[in-house]
Motif scaffolding. Structure first.
Motif, mmCIF file in Angstrom:
data_model
loop_
_atom_site.group_PDB
_atom_site.id
_atom_site.type_symbol
_atom_site.label_atom_id
_atom_site.label_comp_id
_atom_site.label_asym_id
_atom_site.label_seq_id
_atom_site.Cartn_x
_atom_site.Cartn_y
_atom_site.Cartn_z
ATOM 1 N N ALA A 52 2.695 18.154 8.343
ATOM 2 C CA ALA A 52 3.932 18.680 7.245
ATOM 3 C C ALA A 52 4.662 17.591 6.481
ATOM 4 O O ALA A 52 5.152 17.312 4.498
ATOM 5 N N ASN A 53 5.984 18.004 6.824
ATOM 6 C CA ASN A 53 7.537 16.897 6.233
ATOM 7 C C ASN A 53 6.772 15.769 6.276
ATOM 8 O O ASN A 53 7.530 14.948 5.951
ATOM 9 N N LEU A 54 6.321 14.973 7.608
ATOM 10 C CA LEU A 54 5.932 13.188 7.051
ATOM 11 C C LEU A 54 4.961 12.944 5.987
ATOM 12 O O LEU A 54 5.009 12.074 5.549
ATOM 13 N N GLY A 55 4.444 14.029 5.303
ATOM 14 C CA GLY A 55 3.579 14.620 4.286
ATOM 15 C C GLY A 55 4.650 13.951 3.326
ATOM 16 O O GLY A 55 4.440 13.053 1.934
ATOM 17 N N LEU A 56 5.229 14.843 3.238
ATOM 18 C CA LEU A 56 6.353 14.688 2.263
ATOM 19 C C LEU A 56 7.513 13.487 2.347
ATOM 20 O O LEU A 56 7.431 13.155 1.075
ATOM 21 N N CYS A 57 7.006 13.110 3.417
ATOM 22 C CA CYS A 57 8.720 11.453 3.360
ATOM 23 C C CYS A 57 7.354 10.522 3.411
ATOM 24 O O CYS A 57 7.351 10.105 2.303
ATOM 25 N N MET A 58 6.106 10.708 3.176
ATOM 26 C CA MET A 58 5.089 9.890 2.175
ATOM 27 C C MET A 58 4.986 9.849 1.098
ATOM 28 O O MET A 58 5.686 8.743 0.280
ATOM 29 N N ALA A 59 5.369 10.814 0.094
ATOM 30 C CA ALA A 59 4.469 11.560 -0.917
ATOM 31 C C ALA A 59 6.853 10.953 -1.570
ATOM 32 O O ALA A 59 5.984 9.795 -2.345
ATOM 33 N N MET A 61 7.754 8.352 -0.366
ATOM 34 C CA MET A 61 8.176 6.846 -0.678
ATOM 35 C C MET A 61 6.957 6.430 -1.825
ATOM 36 O O MET A 61 6.339 4.833 -1.796
ATOM 37 N N GLY A 62 6.146 7.392 -2.420
ATOM 38 C CA GLY A 62 5.150 6.808 -3.575
ATOM 39 C C GLY A 62 3.610 6.542 -2.870
ATOM 40 O O GLY A 62 3.258 6.301 -3.766
ATOM 41 N N MET A 63 3.493 7.588 -2.101
ATOM 42 C CA MET A 63 2.251 7.344 -1.561
ATOM 43 C C MET A 63 1.730 8.517 -1.966
ATOM 44 O O MET A 63 1.876 9.798 -1.826
ATOM 45 N N ARG A 64 0.357 8.076 -2.512
ATOM 46 C CA ARG A 64 -0.188 9.512 -3.218
ATOM 47 C C ARG A 64 -0.914 9.863 -2.062
ATOM 48 O O ARG A 64 -1.392 9.870 -0.435
ATOM 49 N N ARG A 271 9.173 5.553 7.677
ATOM 50 C CA ARG A 271 9.393 3.824 7.373
ATOM 51 C C ARG A 271 8.517 2.898 8.482
ATOM 52 O O ARG A 271 7.491 2.174 8.208
ATOM 53 N N GLN A 272 8.664 3.719 10.094
ATOM 54 C CA GLN A 272 8.371 2.977 10.975
ATOM 55 C C GLN A 272 6.360 2.592 10.800
ATOM 56 O O GLN A 272 5.834 1.291 11.244
ATOM 57 N N ILE A 273 5.605 4.068 10.482
ATOM 58 C CA ILE A 273 4.806 4.413 10.237
ATOM 59 C C ILE A 273 3.995 3.085 9.225
ATOM 60 O O ILE A 273 2.966 2.080 9.451
ATOM 61 N N VAL A 274 4.740 3.139 8.160
ATOM 62 C CA VAL A 274 4.851 2.788 6.705
ATOM 63 C C VAL A 274 4.686 0.706 7.831
ATOM 64 O O VAL A 274 3.932 -0.192 7.291
ATOM 65 N N THR A 275 5.371 0.522 8.649
ATOM 66 C CA THR A 275 5.823 -1.046 8.948
ATOM 67 C C THR A 275 4.658 -1.814 9.477
ATOM 68 O O THR A 275 3.853 -2.992 10.125
ATOM 69 N N GLN A 276 4.038 -0.354 10.557
ATOM 70 C CA GLN A 276 3.266 -0.212 11.444
ATOM 71 C C GLN A 276 1.657 -0.663 11.481
ATOM 72 O O GLN A 276 0.684 -0.430 11.568
#
Length: 305
Positions: A52-59, A61-64, A271-276
């Motif tokens: 749930a919280n990872l989803g908010l972090c991704m959102a 960062m501008g991700m749908r 941020r690490q997930i986006v990087t990798q």
């Protein structure tokens, strides 16, 4: 009510037609979302809260972002996000609703596909349901940049199904010996049953980075030596009372307590997930996954009950 058999027959006909129609260099290539499966072996490691919280972090960062609750019968992603679904994945799998009919909007615009709790209409997916669900998820591909699946605890056929349809499998582990043992066992079984050879690891509820790194190194070295599986470190979420408070308040902690140590840890992880990231790889794209399943090499995880 949807005719599931007719839907599958239509899918098969379309797959056959597409083989000979247009040269591959002229075919429109739709945007492919990154699909992440969050697992953890045993229950109680914070898998759903992390999703749930990872989803908010991704959102942010501008991700749908789309979250899927893959735990049939014991779902609680809607609980931690303070949502009250009228329809769930069970209704889709029983042919009573289309997937687009049950999607809800949560905090800060994240979209959520809820599952049921206390109802066992679909304890384990059969082959037809798996194909139908993947096809309906495929229709959402261009609407989202990232899809995060909250898988059930354990290593059931449903867990194998969700992890196989993901580009990355994220394991959540805590310092408890039982969690470490179950995490390693889950990696072992999932790698054997789904041929997955790379996993990501989030260490949850630890005191500091030193403790988290020790846990990671233990699981990583065992997986590499005995399973020939690579485990990558995504980061850690420190033990934080604000996490417990957020559960009681039914508000994600990155939203309610944005400056807490847990929120900072998860922002670093996102941020690490986006990087990798592995955006665009074949594995983890719903469109190609169901096509692979209907070929002659259909894996056992798609077999009937």
């Amino acid at each position: 009510m949807f005719d599931q058999a007719s839907s599958l027959r239509e899918l098969m006909r379309n797959a056959q037609k597409e083989k000979n129609i247009v040269p591959s260099n002229l075919i429109y290539q739709p945007k492919i979302p990154t699909v992440l499966a969050v697992s953890g072996g045993k229950g109680g490691v914070g898998k759903t809260l992390t999703t749930a919280n990872l989803g908010l972090c991704m959102a942010r960062m501008g991700m749908r972002t789309l979250l899927i609750d893959g735990d049939f019968g014991l779902a609680n992603l809607d609980v931690v996000l303070n949502l009250r679904p009228q329809f769930t994945l069970d209704d889709v799998l029983c042919g009573e609703r289309h997937l687009k009919d049950i999607i809800m909007t949560g905090a800060e615009g994240i979209r959520v596909i809820p599952s049921s709790s206390g109802v066992m209409k679909v304890p384990e997916l059969d082959k037809l349901q798996k194909l139908m669900l993947l096809d309906q998820i495929e229709s959402l591909d261009e609407e989202f940049d990232v899809v995060i699946i909250d898988t059930p605890a354990g290593v059931s056929k449903n867990v194998q199904y969700w992890t196989s349809s993901s580009s990355e499998v994220i394991m959540v582990v805590t310092p408890e010996p039982t969690s470490l043992a179950d995490c390693y066992a889950s990696i072992k079984i999932l790698s054997q049953m789904t041929a997955e050879k790379t996993f990501k690891l989030i260490v949850n509820m630890v005191r500091n980075d030193i403790e988290a790194k020790k846990i990671y190194e233990k699981i990583s070295s065992l997986s590499d030596e005995y399973l020939q599986v690579r485990v990558d470190y995504l980061g850690y979420i420190p033990f934080d009372e604000s996490v417990r408070n957020s559960v009681r308040e039914r508000v994600p902690y990155v939203q309610k307590y944005p400056f807490s140590s847990a929120s900072q840890g998860l922002r670093d992880i996102s941020r690490q997930i986006v990087t990798q990231g592995t955006v665009g790889q074949l594995k983890g794209t719903m469109q190609f996954f169901w096509r692979k399943m209907v070929s002659a090499h259909t894996p056992d995880i798609l077999s009937y009950k």
